[in-house]
Design an enzyme around this catalytic site. Sequence first.
Site, PDB file in Angstrom:
ATOM      1  CB  VAL A  35     -28.852  54.765 -12.004  1.00 27.09           C
ATOM      2  CG1 VAL A  35     -29.678  54.102 -13.102  1.00 27.09           C
ATOM      3  CG2 VAL A  35     -28.035  55.907 -12.577  1.00 27.09           C
ATOM      4  CB  CYS A 292     -22.522  60.805 -15.566  1.00 31.37           C
ATOM      5  SG  CYS A 292     -23.360  60.141 -14.132  1.00 31.37           S
TER       6      CYS A 292
HETATM    7  C1  UGA Z   1     -25.343  63.609 -16.806  1.00 37.28           C
HETATM    8  C2  UGA Z   1     -26.344  63.741 -17.967  1.00 37.28           C
HETATM    9  O1  UGA Z   1     -26.813  65.080 -18.037  1.00 37.28           O
HETATM   10  C3  UGA Z   1     -27.527  62.800 -17.778  1.00 37.28           C
HETATM   11  O2  UGA Z   1     -28.394  62.879 -18.883  1.00 37.28           O
HETATM   12  C4  UGA Z   1     -27.006  61.372 -17.635  1.00 37.28           C
HETATM   13  O3  UGA Z   1     -28.046  60.443 -17.411  1.00 37.28           O
HETATM   14  C5  UGA Z   1     -26.042  61.314 -16.451  1.00 37.28           C
HETATM   15  O4  UGA Z   1     -24.961  62.236 -16.695  1.00 37.28           O
HETATM   16  C6  UGA Z   1     -25.536  59.899 -16.327  1.00 37.28           C
HETATM   17  O5  UGA Z   1     -24.902  59.418 -17.267  1.00 37.28           O
HETATM   18  O6  UGA Z   1     -25.852  59.227 -15.335  1.00 37.28           O
HETATM   19  P1  UGA Z   1     -25.172  64.584 -14.319  1.00 37.28           P
HETATM   20  O7  UGA Z   1     -23.798  64.019 -14.293  1.00 37.28           O
HETATM   21  O8  UGA Z   1     -26.059  64.337 -13.166  1.00 37.28           O
HETATM   22  O9  UGA Z   1     -25.977  64.042 -15.620  1.00 37.28           O
HETATM   23  O10 UGA Z   1     -25.004  66.136 -14.428  1.00 37.28           O
HETATM   24  P2  UGA Z   1     -25.286  67.253 -15.535  1.00 37.28           P
HETATM   25  O11 UGA Z   1     -26.490  68.009 -15.159  1.00 37.28           O
HETATM   26  O12 UGA Z   1     -25.216  66.682 -16.876  1.00 37.28           O
HETATM   27  O13 UGA Z   1     -24.021  68.193 -15.297  1.00 37.28           O
HETATM   28  C7  UGA Z   1     -22.706  67.749 -15.583  1.00 37.28           C
HETATM   29  C8  UGA Z   1     -21.717  68.844 -15.345  1.00 37.28           C
HETATM   30  O14 UGA Z   1     -21.871  69.867 -16.317  1.00 37.28           O
HETATM   31  C9  UGA Z   1     -21.841  69.527 -13.998  1.00 37.28           C
HETATM   32  O15 UGA Z   1     -20.565  69.771 -13.483  1.00 37.28           O
HETATM   33  C10 UGA Z   1     -22.540  70.821 -14.312  1.00 37.28           C
HETATM   34  O16 UGA Z   1     -22.244  71.856 -13.402  1.00 37.28           O
HETATM   35  C11 UGA Z   1     -21.977  71.130 -15.681  1.00 37.28           C
HETATM   36  N1  UGA Z   1     -22.834  72.014 -16.504  1.00 37.28           N
HETATM   37  C12 UGA Z   1     -24.060  71.598 -16.910  1.00 37.28           C
HETATM   38  C13 UGA Z   1     -22.346  73.263 -16.870  1.00 37.28           C
HETATM   39  O17 UGA Z   1     -21.217  73.633 -16.514  1.00 37.28           O
HETATM   40  N2  UGA Z   1     -23.128  74.058 -17.653  1.00 37.28           N
HETATM   41  C14 UGA Z   1     -24.365  73.689 -18.086  1.00 37.28           C
HETATM   42  O18 UGA Z   1     -25.005  74.476 -18.818  1.00 37.28           O
HETATM   43  C15 UGA Z   1     -24.829  72.433 -17.706  1.00 37.28           C
END
Ligand code: UGA
Length: 464
Positions: A35, A292
């Site tokens: 971040v 996160c």
């Molecule tokens: C998340 C949030 O999306 C961000 O907006 C936030 O700023 C961030 O946390 C934070 O608090 O710093 P991130 O942890 O990088 O971001 O990852 P995501 O893209 O949100 O994915 C999270 C998890 O959900 C991953 O394991 C991903 O594979 C899974 N996921 C995501 C799914 O299984 N299906 C989806 O459709 C989307």
Amino acid sequence: MNILVKVLLFLYSFISCLGCGASQYTVSIMGTGYVGLTTGTCLADMHRNDTVRVYCLDIDSNKIENLKKGIVPIYEPGLSELVQKNIARKMLFFSDEIAEVVAQSDIIFIAVGTPTAPDGSVDTSYFYNALEQTIKAISRNPTTLVLKSTLPIGTGRKVVEYIKKHADPSITIHIISNPEFLREGTSIKDTLEADRIVIGSTSPQDLEHIQKLYQPLFQKNIPALYTDLTTAETIKYASNNFLALKLSYINEMANLCDKTGANVKDVAKGIGLDKRIGHSFLKPGPGFGGSCLIKDTLGLLAIAKQWGIFLNTVEAAVATNEYQKLMPYRKLKKCINSKELSGKIIAILGLSFKANTDDIRYSAAIPIIKKLQEKKAHIQVFDPKAMEHMKRIFPDITYCNTSYEAIKNADAVILLTEWREFKYLDFSKVKQFMRGAIIIDSRNILDPLKLSKLKFFYSGIGIS
Ligand code: UGA
């Protein structure tokens, strides 16, 4: 150039230049995690030459020495290039001399980690250390202090009180809560093309610096939402928790589809076409990982508990997610029962918690590898970026240089991360390399029809 154009250009540069009277503002960012580093680099990048100097600060001197040379410690697409570009532009600097830099800073972001404490609450110790250091060192009048770390709801108010007690009363400190919404893997785009910028403060008089700093983004029509401190903090938690709810919901729908024979991909499309629901975050998988969403669901539960509130929906999302993490392993066990797993070769494709990052925190690969080890399976893994991190947790599994090496002689393949290259493997070659024919696709990225034609036994999540 005609005189009118010259006057307009001068006015434009004067207005968009940061600072009233000052030609250059100094911004410092405490913490060079993903971040802090992305925020600092993007802030430097979005401004014109000589309008800001951004200092990324960290107590880890080794990290700082590397960053000064443009060496970025994490894999984040595009970040190294942007860091190097802005070092060369003399807009981005790195330092471990925190007090000296803070003393020259007009705007200070605190972006240190707030990990989960053993009891599930938010560990704010790094934050309060950084705050104490900052308050002792601040000397510009006025200074803006931006709370970027994800902090328990109500922390902003505590910071206001802390400053009243401990800061030099002759210096005005504007306190801003400015939560981040960056995803790993797309953090640059998520900053420079953000959906919104949330700015919490205690009074409109506190906003001058932060509004100027974000002016280049406002000029791109990125909306700003101005709130009080506590509301801004709540928006951050409410966002991540809502995403977690959406994911656990679609994962449960996938599990239901597995039983009923419906296709969850079409279900997601069908519900996503309803504009009130939308398409994003409806891909089922091996649960949500990364630090996160896990940290912020547990954090919000702990915060709500302190306020005497029980969040049923969040509690359920967390429980569903725990269950979902082992779903690919359960699917494997349907094909090879527990007792027969001993001595079987299981290939795992993908170790990071999602594609385009080397981060393995709370990756589904961890509990799945543990289970396979308990059953004495032989585990062969490949990930394009995350293998070095995983070696620290599992030094004894077989790390391979390519996907094809990992699937060699495998009885089954479990695809855990949606890296693009896995989608485009040559599956007729895969078939020849494997000993068995089981493919568990926990991201639904492969083509079941094509695989069944090749005589694979294919199992997706909610599409079998
Ligand atoms: C998340 C949030 O999306 C961000 O907006 C936030 O700023 C961030 O946390 C934070 O608090 O710093 P991130 O942890 O990088 O971001 O990852 P995501 O893209 O949100 O994915 C999270 C998890 O959900 C991953 O394991 C991903 O594979 C899974 N996921 C995501 C799914 O299984 N299906 C989806 O459709 C989307």
